[in-house]
Enzyme design. Structure first.
Site, PDB file in Angstrom:
ATOM      1  N   GLU A 131       8.919  -2.454   3.498  1.00 45.67           N
ATOM      2  CA  GLU A 131       7.874  -3.183   2.765  1.00 45.67           C
ATOM      3  C   GLU A 131       6.556  -2.594   3.230  1.00 45.67           C
ATOM      4  O   GLU A 131       6.236  -2.689   4.412  1.00 45.67           O
ATOM      5  CB  GLU A 131       7.891  -4.673   3.127  1.00 45.67           C
ATOM      6  CG  GLU A 131       9.244  -5.346   3.029  1.00 45.67           C
ATOM      7  CD  GLU A 131       9.649  -5.607   1.600  1.00 45.67           C
ATOM      8  OE1 GLU A 131       8.758  -5.653   0.734  1.00 45.67           O
ATOM      9  OE2 GLU A 131      10.859  -5.736   1.359  1.00 45.67           O
ATOM     10  N   GLU A 163      -5.814   1.708   1.262  1.00 40.01           N
ATOM     11  CA  GLU A 163      -5.739   0.334   1.763  1.00 40.01           C
ATOM     12  C   GLU A 163      -6.709   0.205   2.940  1.00 40.01           C
ATOM     13  O   GLU A 163      -6.617   0.943   3.915  1.00 40.01           O
ATOM     14  CB  GLU A 163      -4.309   0.036   2.234  1.00 40.01           C
ATOM     15  CG  GLU A 163      -4.128  -1.397   2.651  1.00 40.01           C
ATOM     16  CD  GLU A 163      -2.717  -1.695   3.150  1.00 40.01           C
ATOM     17  OE1 GLU A 163      -2.137  -0.845   3.848  1.00 40.01           O
ATOM     18  OE2 GLU A 163      -2.205  -2.791   2.848  1.00 40.01           O
TER      19      GLU A 163
HETATM   20  P1  NDP Z   1       1.839  -0.010  11.074  1.00 37.77           P
HETATM   21  O1  NDP Z   1       2.560   0.775  10.051  1.00 37.77           O
HETATM   22  O2  NDP Z   1       0.796   0.661  11.859  1.00 37.77           O
HETATM   23  O3  NDP Z   1       2.884  -0.590  12.125  1.00 37.77           O
HETATM   24  C1  NDP Z   1       4.008  -1.338  11.751  1.00 37.77           C
HETATM   25  C2  NDP Z   1       5.050  -1.267  12.867  1.00 37.77           C
HETATM   26  O4  NDP Z   1       5.556   0.050  12.949  1.00 37.77           O
HETATM   27  C3  NDP Z   1       4.498  -1.593  14.232  1.00 37.77           C
HETATM   28  O5  NDP Z   1       5.449  -2.312  14.963  1.00 37.77           O
HETATM   29  C4  NDP Z   1       4.277  -0.219  14.828  1.00 37.77           C
HETATM   30  O6  NDP Z   1       4.282  -0.246  16.213  1.00 37.77           O
HETATM   31  C5  NDP Z   1       5.475   0.510  14.304  1.00 37.77           C
HETATM   32  N1  NDP Z   1       5.362   1.960  14.315  1.00 37.77           N
HETATM   33  C6  NDP Z   1       4.238   2.721  14.277  1.00 37.77           C
HETATM   34  N2  NDP Z   1       4.563   4.023  14.301  1.00 37.77           N
HETATM   35  C7  NDP Z   1       5.902   4.089  14.349  1.00 37.77           C
HETATM   36  C8  NDP Z   1       6.847   5.150  14.359  1.00 37.77           C
HETATM   37  N3  NDP Z   1       6.454   6.437  14.352  1.00 37.77           N
HETATM   38  N4  NDP Z   1       8.155   4.861  14.408  1.00 37.77           N
HETATM   39  C9  NDP Z   1       8.555   3.597  14.419  1.00 37.77           C
HETATM   40  N5  NDP Z   1       7.724   2.554  14.406  1.00 37.77           N
HETATM   41  C10 NDP Z   1       6.409   2.789  14.350  1.00 37.77           C
HETATM   42  O7  NDP Z   1       1.295  -1.329  10.351  1.00 37.77           O
HETATM   43  P2  NDP Z   1       0.430  -2.494  10.935  1.00 37.77           P
HETATM   44  O8  NDP Z   1       1.145  -3.173  12.065  1.00 37.77           O
HETATM   45  O9  NDP Z   1      -0.958  -2.023  11.166  1.00 37.77           O
HETATM   46  O10 NDP Z   1       0.469  -3.523   9.716  1.00 37.77           O
HETATM   47  C11 NDP Z   1      -0.344  -3.403   8.628  1.00 37.77           C
HETATM   48  C12 NDP Z   1       0.352  -2.708   7.482  1.00 37.77           C
HETATM   49  O11 NDP Z   1       1.521  -3.437   7.129  1.00 37.77           O
HETATM   50  C13 NDP Z   1      -0.489  -2.679   6.228  1.00 37.77           C
HETATM   51  O12 NDP Z   1      -0.329  -1.437   5.607  1.00 37.77           O
HETATM   52  C14 NDP Z   1       0.129  -3.769   5.386  1.00 37.77           C
HETATM   53  O13 NDP Z   1      -0.091  -3.613   4.016  1.00 37.77           O
HETATM   54  C15 NDP Z   1       1.562  -3.661   5.736  1.00 37.77           C
HETATM   55  N6  NDP Z   1       2.265  -4.883   5.450  1.00 37.77           N
HETATM   56  C16 NDP Z   1       3.106  -4.931   4.383  1.00 37.77           C
HETATM   57  C17 NDP Z   1       3.745  -6.109   4.044  1.00 37.77           C
HETATM   58  C18 NDP Z   1       4.702  -6.180   2.902  1.00 37.77           C
HETATM   59  O14 NDP Z   1       5.456  -7.166   2.838  1.00 37.77           O
HETATM   60  N7  NDP Z   1       4.717  -5.245   1.986  1.00 37.77           N
HETATM   61  C19 NDP Z   1       3.494  -7.329   4.807  1.00 37.77           C
HETATM   62  C20 NDP Z   1       2.600  -7.166   5.914  1.00 37.77           C
HETATM   63  C21 NDP Z   1       2.008  -5.984   6.211  1.00 37.77           C
HETATM   64  P3  NDP Z   1       2.894  -0.233  17.015  1.00 37.77           P
HETATM   65  O15 NDP Z   1       2.185  -1.471  16.632  1.00 37.77           O
HETATM   66  O16 NDP Z   1       3.376  -0.261  18.408  1.00 37.77           O
HETATM   67  O17 NDP Z   1       2.183   1.014  16.614  1.00 37.77           O
END
Ligand code: NDP
Length: 971
Positions: free
Chosen positions: A735, A864
């Site tokens: 998502e 975004e």
């Molecule tokens: P990120 O994509 O930065 O992070 C999401 C998760 O992925 C975090 O736990 C992060 O860990 C982890 N992550 C980052 N890099 C890697 C990698 N290389 N391999 C595996 N895991 C990784 O998103 P945000 O947390 O900043 O959330 C915001 C984003 O989420 C926005 O784009 C928003 O639109 C989307 N979103 C979508 C939703 C939906 O239902 N469509 C709902 C809510 C949010 P770490 O934090 O440790 O970097």
């Protein structure tokens, strides 16, 4: 609290009620209408509306949209769309005219004039001056009035200022212009709604709301007292009641107004706690030892209260049965009469029985006729009012004044009351059977509530004092735990790694909420090993067993919901309401996926073929790595992991760096509910290390990811590579982000559109995947929308999340703020700023901004931003608006504000986003009601919180057994 005993007297009293009621009814003179006059037409329309609920809805909706229709073409178009299928001859004629270009101006004039005439029956005039002659006539006839100013919803401080000015002018006009008599009823009298005196009337924060309201209420009261004008405070929806009482009491007890007897307030008898309100007001009057007027009404927001309660799966605050409200009214009459003279009762009702009870109670208490008064709405039940007046009682009419067309919302409500089946007011009493009209109301008791397999957890009612106190305690308790340590949770044991990451409060970055162990790749390996070992037993337990555990977790979470919400407030900077709704969503996921898992539990597929037994089974895929974002810190990690657990997978939870603490609490709660330690594990740590290691691990079968598009795609790529020792092809549930647009059509209700856009764009500072970041307005509505939106954005209350008055909190981190500020600089360079909120808060505060004149190809319009930044686009027409809205790589949510049925139907077909919302905000999807997920670059998964979601966590297997042995088939 819920007393519906009706009046407290015996048979003699009943007989007296009957006598007085009959006398009253005998004095009602029938009103004869002359055919084809406007009044006659109104009666016909209302008659049709009463008899035909569908016509009623169409008529009311049409009256509601009319003020926004600027051209005869628009009026004709709407007439056709709303009434095309109507069979009534005059209506057919109208829709026929609407189809002929040359006749449209005629039709449009007739329609407008018709509605204005109809409004004229209920509205005193477009302003105080215009209302004066009517007021003079009323007082000349010995009838009192209370005048109320109609207007749009107050969405900004600018609008609230204008409203106050209008009230001050009203006070001056009626004080000088309308004659006053010596009797109480002839005194100039105004009614005011406190929600109109501030742009942010917040039920969760009555004290702050009181201060905001007082900035305008005090000058209003001062002027009223100076000019000898009585001020009555109206009561509105239930959620506003407590803050209204807090404000009223605060002012009435202040040294300045403590000895003033020129103010009153309303009690609504349809409320189950109405008697409590009377007690409270009686106590207030005792403390002041000054008489206070209390208007007892039945209540005008019944439909809304009932519908909202049903939507939130809770008991409504109002009686659902009309007879219960009537009985409670009688009970309240007794209480008010007994509280005389400290409380001065004013009875606002058009019901002959209720009036007769008030007359009998007053008489039984030996009060003089002048001790009470009766109030009725202007234009309603005039015959009844005259009848009461002729019996020597004081009567007063409630008369609204204001621009006719913008005052339509009021008119629509009046019409609704007049035509609804359970009408509060039977205005044709002369035609009714007195025995029926005067019969004692006997409520039969509430209907038992339907028991449903799944119901949503209702949001906390922060408008109630006890809920606010509980939340204050939860916040204080969580604050006391600041600085705690949260180890990894592997196979049920706390594991430290030697490295700790700090988590701070976005509202005060100096405050350390806690320390979280940082997972290493070694700990990720250990977690996968544990999860693999735990998997077969968990899969083998069956859906019913797993569902029971998840329901237990839901119950535990429900008990501790305020504590979890308080953690979110500090860890993620969520406001009270946002934190609470995130926890509710988490509870919903636990229950919803438990139910879905049971539904999907292996059912034999009977294909009707003899000699063969076919069984389709769904079972867990294996080990799920759950990688979650921070912005819905509990709901999303809980949703993805509860789906995995319900389906029979084991889960390793990798929370985002910004929100690991809530995930630690959640994992422990699952253990407490009975999920074994190896089945759900907690692995906080940087995404690029622990997260990536999990994604690439050969022992992981499924990755449930929610987050940004860039990370999501990199995960899909990494997951596609098969590594040594890997047995399964990995499934990725993803998502991703959004760049969501709302279209505002040229006939939209701008009250609704502006507040819906503000909530969608700036709730949680725009840090939602579903947030509105583009608003596309059709030409005809652009200027007004822009102006009202700008003022509303300037009025947003930015502040710390723990303060319940805050509307827009700081963003989650210093990095997020720096990134968003980069976009703001771009907005200033490339476009024109429409509005910016003034801020001076602590923490990572970013002021909400609105820009226009931004190119559709700008990075601002395409990427975004994930912050409180909104772009405004102008469209030539609806098609153009749709084209702009759909011009994005993302397609997560979208919205439309329109009252044009054709455009709504068109948007349903062509506005292809994952979740389209019509005439409401575009955030706040609810599990089961709005299954959630996007298209295009916004996601590949099925809808979270929908019936298909669990399938992604499962593998289907089919087992076919030949049941024929040596020619014999089992039955
Ligand atoms: P990120 O994509 O930065 O992070 C999401 C998760 O992925 C975090 O736990 C992060 O860990 C982890 N992550 C980052 N890099 C890697 C990698 N290389 N391999 C595996 N895991 C990784 O998103 P945000 O947390 O900043 O959330 C915001 C984003 O989420 C926005 O784009 C928003 O639109 C989307 N979103 C979508 C939703 C939906 O239902 N469509 C709902 C809510 C949010 P770490 O934090 O440790 O970097």
């Amino acid at each position: 609290m819920t007393t519906i005993t009706g009046n407290e007297h015996g048979q003699d009293f009943e007989s007296r009620v009957n006598e007085l009621g009959r006398e009253l009814l005998s004095r009602v003179k029938p009103e004869r209408l002359i055919a084809l006059t406007p009044a006659w037409w109104q009666e016909r329309l209302m008659g049709w509306a009463s008899a035909d609920p569908q016509f009623r809805v169409k008529l009311l909706r049409f009256v509601d949209v009319l003020p926004s229709l600027k051209t005869s073409q628009a009026i004709a178009d709407h007439v056709r769309q709303y009434f095309r299928d109507d069979g009534r001859a005059p209506i057919r004629l109208g829709t026929g005219l609407a189809g002929r270009g040359v006749l449209r101006p005629v039709l449009s004039r007739v329609v407008r004039e018709g509605v204005v005439t109809m409004a004229d029956r209920f509205i005193g005039g477009s302003g105080p001056d215009e209302a004066l002659p009517r007021l003079r006539r009323l007082t000349g006839d010995g009838i009192g009035y209370t005048i109320d100013l109609l207007g749009e919803a107050i969405l900004s401080e600018r609008e609230a200022d204008v409203y106050l000015e209008r009230y001050l002018a009203l006070i001056d006009t009626i004080a000088t212009g309308a004659p006053t008599g010596t009797s109480n009823v002839a005194k100039p009298n105004i009614s005011v709604k406190l929600t109109a005196l501030t742009s942010h009337f917040e039920p969760a924060a009555p004290e702050a709301t009181c201060e905001a309201v007082k900035r305008r209420l005090l000058p209003l009261l001062r002027r009223a007292r100076e000019r000898g004008v009585f001020v009555n405070v109206d009561m509105e929806q239930y959620r506003f009641k407590d803050a209204t009482h807090v404000t009223f009491a605060d002012v009435m007890l202040s040294p300045e107004f403590r000895d003033w007897d020129g103010a009153g307030i309303v009690v609504q008898a349809y409320l189950k706690d109405a008697t409590h309100d009377i007690d409270h007001l009686h106590q207030l009057a005792r403390r002041r030892n000054i008489p206070m007027t209390v208007r007892l009404v039945k209540g005008a927001y019944w439909d809304e209260e009932v519908v909202l309660a049903a939507q939130e799966d809770r008991d409504p605050p109002v009686f659902e049965e009309k007879a219960a409200t009537d009985a409670n009214f009688e009970h309240c009459v007794g209480l008010l009469v007994a509280a005389h003279p400290l409380l001065r009762p004013a009875f606002g009702t058009h019901n002959p029985r209720s009036i007769a009870v008030a007359l009998a109670e007053t008489e039984a208490a030996g009060l003089p006729v002048g001790a009470i008064e009766f109030q009725m709405l202007y234009g309603m039940a005039e015959g009844l009012r005259k009848a009461i007046h002729s019996m020597g009682y004081q009567t007063r009419v409630y008369i609204p004044a204001g621009e006719i067309l913008p005052g339509m919302a009021y008119l629509v409500r009046r019409l609704l009351e007049n035509t609804s089946n359970e009408s509060w007011m039977m205005h044709r009493h002369e035609e009714g059977d007195p025995a029926e009209l005067l019969a004692r109301p006997w409520p039969s008791g509430p209907e038992p509530r339907e028991v449903r397999a799944f119901t949503n957890e209702p949001p906390a009612e922060f408008n109630l004092p006890q809920v606010r106190t509980a939340m204050d305690h939860a916040i204080a308790e969580v604050r006391d735990r600041f600085g705690g340590y949260h180890p990894l949770l592997l196979a049920g044991a706390g594991v430290e790694t030697g490295a700790w990451d700090v988590v701070t409060y976005p509202g005060d970055p100096q405050a350390v909420i806690g320390w979280v162990a940082r997972a290493t790749t070694g700990s990720a390996d250990e977690a996968v090993l544990n999860a693999r070992q735990a998997f077969p037993a968990w899969r083998g337990r069956g859906a019913t067993d797993r569902a029971a555990i998840l329901r237990r977790a839901a119950a535990l979470l429900s008990e501790r919901r305020l504590e979890f919400a308080a953690i979110e407030i500090f860890e993620s900077g969520k406001t009270w309401a946002e934190a609470d709704s995130d926890v509710c969503e988490a509870i919903d996921y636990l229950r919803y996926y438990a139910l879905q898992a049971e539904r999907l539990q292996g059912q034999p597929v009977d294909l009707g073929v003899p000699g063969e037994d076919n069984q389709l089974l769904y079972e867990g895929r294996g080990v799920a790595a759950v990688i979650a974002p921070w912005n819905f810190p509990l709901a999303i990690i809980c949703g993805m992991s509860s789906a995995a657990l319900a389906a029979g997978c084991t889960a390793i939870l990798k929370p985002a760096e910004q929100s690991p603490i809530i995930a630690s609490y959640f994992t422990r709660l699952l253990h407490e509910a009975g999920v074994p330690g190896g089945v759900v594990q907690y692995l906080p740590g940087p995404g690029e290390e622990a997260g990536q290691h999990l994604v690439e691990h050969p022992g992981v079968d499924l990755i449930a990811f929610t987050g940004s598009n860039a990370v999501g795609r990199s995960i899909m790529e990494a997951a596609s590579i098969v590594r040594p020792g890997q047995r399964n092809i990995k499934r990725v549930v993803a998502e991703l982000g959004g760049k969501n647009a709302i279209i505002v059509d040229d006939d939209a209700d701008l009250d609704q559109a502006v507040s819906g856009v503000v909530a969608s764009a700036f709730g949680y500072a725009g840090q939602k995947c579903s947030a509105c970041s583009r608003v596309v307005v059709v030409e005809g509505a652009y200027e007004e929308f822009r102006s009202r939106l700008g003022a509303a954005v300037q009025s947003c209350v930015v502040g710390p999340p723990h303060d319940p008055y805050t509307q827009v909190p700081p963003v989650v981190s210093a990095e997020a703020r720096a990134r968003i500020e980069g976009y703001l600089a771009l907005g200033e360079a490339e476009g024109t700023m429409v509005a910016r909120t003034r801020v001076n808060g602590a923490g990572h505060v970013v002021a909400p901004h609105v820009f226009e004149n931004i190119s559709r190809d700008s990075r601002l319009a395409r990427e975004e931003i994930f912050g409180p930044v909104l772009l405004l686009f102008r469209a030539h027409d609806f098609e153009d608006a749709l084209d702009i809205a759909m011009d994005s790589d993302f397609a997560l949510t979208g919205g439309l504000f329109s009252r044009n049925p054709r455009n709504i139907a068109h948007a349903r077909r062509e506005f292809r986003v994952g979740n389209l919302y019509i005439n409401r905000r575009i955030t706040g999807a609810i599990v089961g009601r709005q299954p959630f997920g996007g298209l295009r670059m916004s996601g590949i998964g099925d809808k979270a919180g929908g019936p298909d979601y669990l399938l992604q966590f499962m593998v289907p297997r089919v087992v076919t057994e030949n049941t024929m042995r040596r020619g014999f088939a089992a039955e």
